[in-house]
Design a protein around this motif. Structure first.
Motif, PDB file in Angstrom:
ATOM      1  N   LYS A 100      15.909  25.450  23.362  1.00  0.00           N
ATOM      2  CA  LYS A 100      16.571  26.735  23.533  1.00  0.00           C
ATOM      3  C   LYS A 100      15.779  27.855  22.839  1.00  0.00           C
ATOM      4  CE  LYS A 100      20.030  24.511  25.389  1.00  0.00           C
ATOM      5  NZ  LYS A 100      20.148  24.410  26.869  1.00  0.00           N
ATOM      6  N   VAL A 101      15.848  29.052  23.421  1.00  0.00           N
ATOM      7  CA  VAL A 101      15.324  30.247  22.764  1.00  0.00           C
ATOM      8  C   VAL A 101      16.427  30.774  21.862  1.00  0.00           C
ATOM      9  CG1 VAL A 101      14.483  32.600  23.096  1.00  0.00           C
ATOM     10  CG2 VAL A 101      13.828  30.800  24.708  1.00  0.00           C
ATOM     11  N   ILE A 102      16.127  30.915  20.566  1.00  0.00           N
ATOM     12  CA  ILE A 102      17.147  31.300  19.592  1.00  0.00           C
ATOM     13  C   ILE A 102      16.761  32.637  18.966  1.00  0.00           C
ATOM     14  CG2 ILE A 102      18.493  30.571  17.592  1.00  0.00           C
ATOM     15  CD1 ILE A 102      17.377  27.736  18.031  1.00  0.00           C
ATOM     16  N   GLY A 103      17.711  33.561  18.926  1.00  0.00           N
ATOM     17  CA  GLY A 103      17.447  34.873  18.342  1.00  0.00           C
ATOM     18  C   GLY A 103      18.624  35.366  17.520  1.00  0.00           C
ATOM     19  N   ILE A 104      18.433  36.540  16.915  1.00  0.00           N
ATOM     20  CA  ILE A 104      19.472  37.187  16.119  1.00  0.00           C
ATOM     21  C   ILE A 104      19.596  38.636  16.563  1.00  0.00           C
ATOM     22  CG2 ILE A 104      20.090  38.032  13.806  1.00  0.00           C
ATOM     23  CD1 ILE A 104      18.687  35.560  12.655  1.00  0.00           C
ATOM     24  N   LEU A 105      20.837  39.081  16.751  1.00  0.00           N
ATOM     25  CA  LEU A 105      21.117  40.503  16.927  1.00  0.00           C
ATOM     26  C   LEU A 105      22.177  40.882  15.906  1.00  0.00           C
ATOM     27  CD1 LEU A 105      21.416  42.658  20.057  1.00  0.00           C
ATOM     28  CD2 LEU A 105      23.208  42.782  18.315  1.00  0.00           C
ATOM     29  N   THR A 106      21.878  41.874  15.079  1.00  0.00           N
ATOM     30  CA  THR A 106      22.737  42.172  13.940  1.00  0.00           C
ATOM     31  C   THR A 106      22.717  43.657  13.611  1.00  0.00           C
ATOM     32  OG1 THR A 106      23.063  41.717  11.569  1.00  0.00           O
ATOM     33  CG2 THR A 106      20.801  41.671  12.388  1.00  0.00           C
TER      34      THR A 106
END
Length: 212
Positions: A100-106
């Motif tokens: 999976k491609v894992i990211g953060i938006l915060t």
């Protein structure tokens, strides 16, 4: 289409920052003209949306960005002593193994997020970190993130701990998992009708397996 891109909120979802943020917010109460939170207030505010909390505080909207900046600046000093939510490291490891491609938006600062991830050995799990300074701008930020990277909305999922995470995801028609271990209570989250509500990080894997 199966879920291929999984984007996490940071505070309360990945990082156990709730108590630290409350402490910092209380220290800044005199500077910004609101009442510090008492321990007896905590359960009540967990049932409120961000907008409701701001309205109750009496802090003018134009001051909110300055307050957030101060909280983030002070959090940077403490963040090396904070920890991931229990079970998050195992979840990230399993998602990475699945390709999976894992990211953060915060709405927290990129500097805070990077420092936390490096201190806790989680940095290499993430393909990107996207910081959106406005606490009410997540739907626009999610849309920009999806468009810029040519992600397919059908294969994209956001995971967050607040009612505003659910509202932002629904606004642009993406799947959203709400987590009960963060800022908002389960009751508050349910009222916003997330696609899924989970009580432990391992349950995220079950949700994704079901969708796939």
């Amino acid at each position: 289409m199966s879920i291929q891109v999984i984007v996490f909120d940071f505070d309360g979802t990945l990082a156990d920052t709730f108590n630290a943020i409350i402490r910092i917010a209380n220290r800044l109460a005199d500077d910004f003209g609101y009442k510090p939170l008492m321990p007896s207030d905590i359960d009540r505010i967990r049932n409120l949306s961000a907008r409701q909390i701001i309205q109750e505080s009496g802090v003018p909207l134009f001051k909110i960005p300055f307050l957030l900046k101060r909280i983030q600046s002070e959090l940077y000093q403490d963040i090396e002593f904070l920890h991931p939510v229990a079970g998050i490291a195992d979840l990230l490891n399993d998602l990475k193994k699945q390709g999976k491609v894992i990211g953060i938006l915060t709405s927290n600062s990129e500097e805070n997020v990077k420092k936390f991830l490096r201190v806790n050995g989680l940095y290499d799990f993430f393909s990107f970190i996207y910081s959106e300074p406005s606490i009410f701008g997540k739907s626009r930020a999610l849309k920009r993130l999806i468009d810029h990277n040519n992600f397919q909305t059908q294969s994209f999922m956001y995971i967050g701990d607040e009612t505003r995470d659910i509202a932002a995801s629904k606004k642009i028609n993406i799947k959203v998992i709400a987590v009960s271990w963060g800022f908002n209570s389960s009751n508050a989250l349910i009222n916003y009708n997330p696609d899924f509500l989970v009580n432990h990080p391992r349950e995220v894997l079950n949700v994704i397996a079901t969708l796939n």
